[in-house]
Design an enzyme around this catalytic site. Sequence first.
Site, PDB file in Angstrom:
ATOM      1  N   GLU A   1      -4.108   4.517   3.643  1.00  0.00           N
ATOM      2  CA  GLU A   1      -3.275   3.654   2.809  1.00  0.00           C
ATOM      3  C   GLU A   1      -4.084   3.165   1.619  1.00  0.00           C
ATOM      4  O   GLU A   1      -5.252   2.794   1.766  1.00  0.00           O
ATOM      5  CB  GLU A   1      -2.771   2.454   3.617  1.00  0.00           C
ATOM      6  CG  GLU A   1      -1.914   2.838   4.807  1.00  0.00           C
ATOM      7  CD  GLU A   1      -1.434   1.618   5.575  1.00  0.00           C
ATOM      8  OE1 GLU A   1      -0.719   0.797   4.978  1.00  0.00           O
ATOM      9  OE2 GLU A   1      -1.804   1.489   6.753  1.00  0.00           O
TER      10      GLU A   1
ATOM     11  N   THR B   1       0.821  -1.208   0.000  1.00  0.00           N
ATOM     12  CA  THR B   1       0.000   0.000   0.000  1.00  0.00           C
ATOM     13  C   THR B   1       0.855   1.258   0.000  1.00  0.00           C
ATOM     14  O   THR B   1       1.985   1.260   0.491  1.00  0.00           O
ATOM     15  CB  THR B   1      -0.918   0.048   1.245  1.00  0.00           C
ATOM     16  OG1 THR B   1      -0.100   0.008   2.428  1.00  0.00           O
ATOM     17  CG2 THR B   1      -1.891  -1.119   1.249  1.00  0.00           C
TER      18      THR B   1
END
Length: 318
Positions: A260, A212
């Site tokens: 994220e 991420t």
Amino acid sequence: MQRWRGLEDIPQDWGRSVVTIGSYDGVHRGHQLIIGRAVERARELGVPSVVVTFDPHPSEVVRPGSHPPLLAPHHRRAELMAELGVDAVLVLPFTAEFSKLAPADFIAKVLVDRLHAKAVIEGPNFRFGHKAAGNVELLAELGAAYDYTVEVIDLYVTGEAGGGLPFSSTLTRRLIAEGDVTGAAEILGRPHRVEGIVVRGAQRGRELGYPTANVETLPHTAIPADGVYAGWLEVDGESMPAAISVGTNPQFDAVERTVEAYAIDRVDLDLYGLHVAVDFLAYVRGMLKFDTIDDLVVAMAADVKRCGELTAAYARTH
């Protein structure tokens, strides 16, 4: 489009113009009505259109500590205004001294002396000057003396968002805080965007097969409620379907709240240090703590599948 910061940035030979003034945070569909009319009126008169806004938000200067969560930073607002056809954006530094300008002095100093307003377009609740004492009636009264006209536009659009309440920046912030990014998008006319620099996190997503981008968001950003969302990660103009996580990552007892984004099926990206944007399409689920890491990985796979379906369905209809 020209961008100015402070009155001194306005070209000395600037002629007449059509002006609208406001915070315009988010440039939502109500704002778009006013700004769009200013652009239209400017073209009718054959002069440029100018949007005047403020930095920081006036409430932070008048009541320190009360800065509202921002729906869009100034550079993003300018981009959105340019898309509407605005010719120039003037960002006025809002200081304690500036806040003390009497309404008539504000008009003379900004609208008349520097922007040479020929017409001013505002919403019905527009307030200006010291203690927000000026209103559209005073604006029109001064216009008769200073040779500019005033047009008041009803900016109140309604829809399903917020149970039918009039669209506003305040309502949009509330919906985002509640995780209702779909309702916020109805008001904004586009998905809510969060921007920032990609920084190094704990890299747990990479270890689990879902790397991420950990986005260090800009100050005062309106961030959605904790949870998993479908949306997009935009990097250098490329928009990639993404699964987005907002929260403290309870699985690993983290305490710092993060945003994220996993660009679906893109494990080759090296985004550290880059400025990125995250667009929120839909809420998928709340933030959960699973019994085992294996359970978390199964849930993440389901999240990614669902996010892919939602972004693909949106793409087919837009």
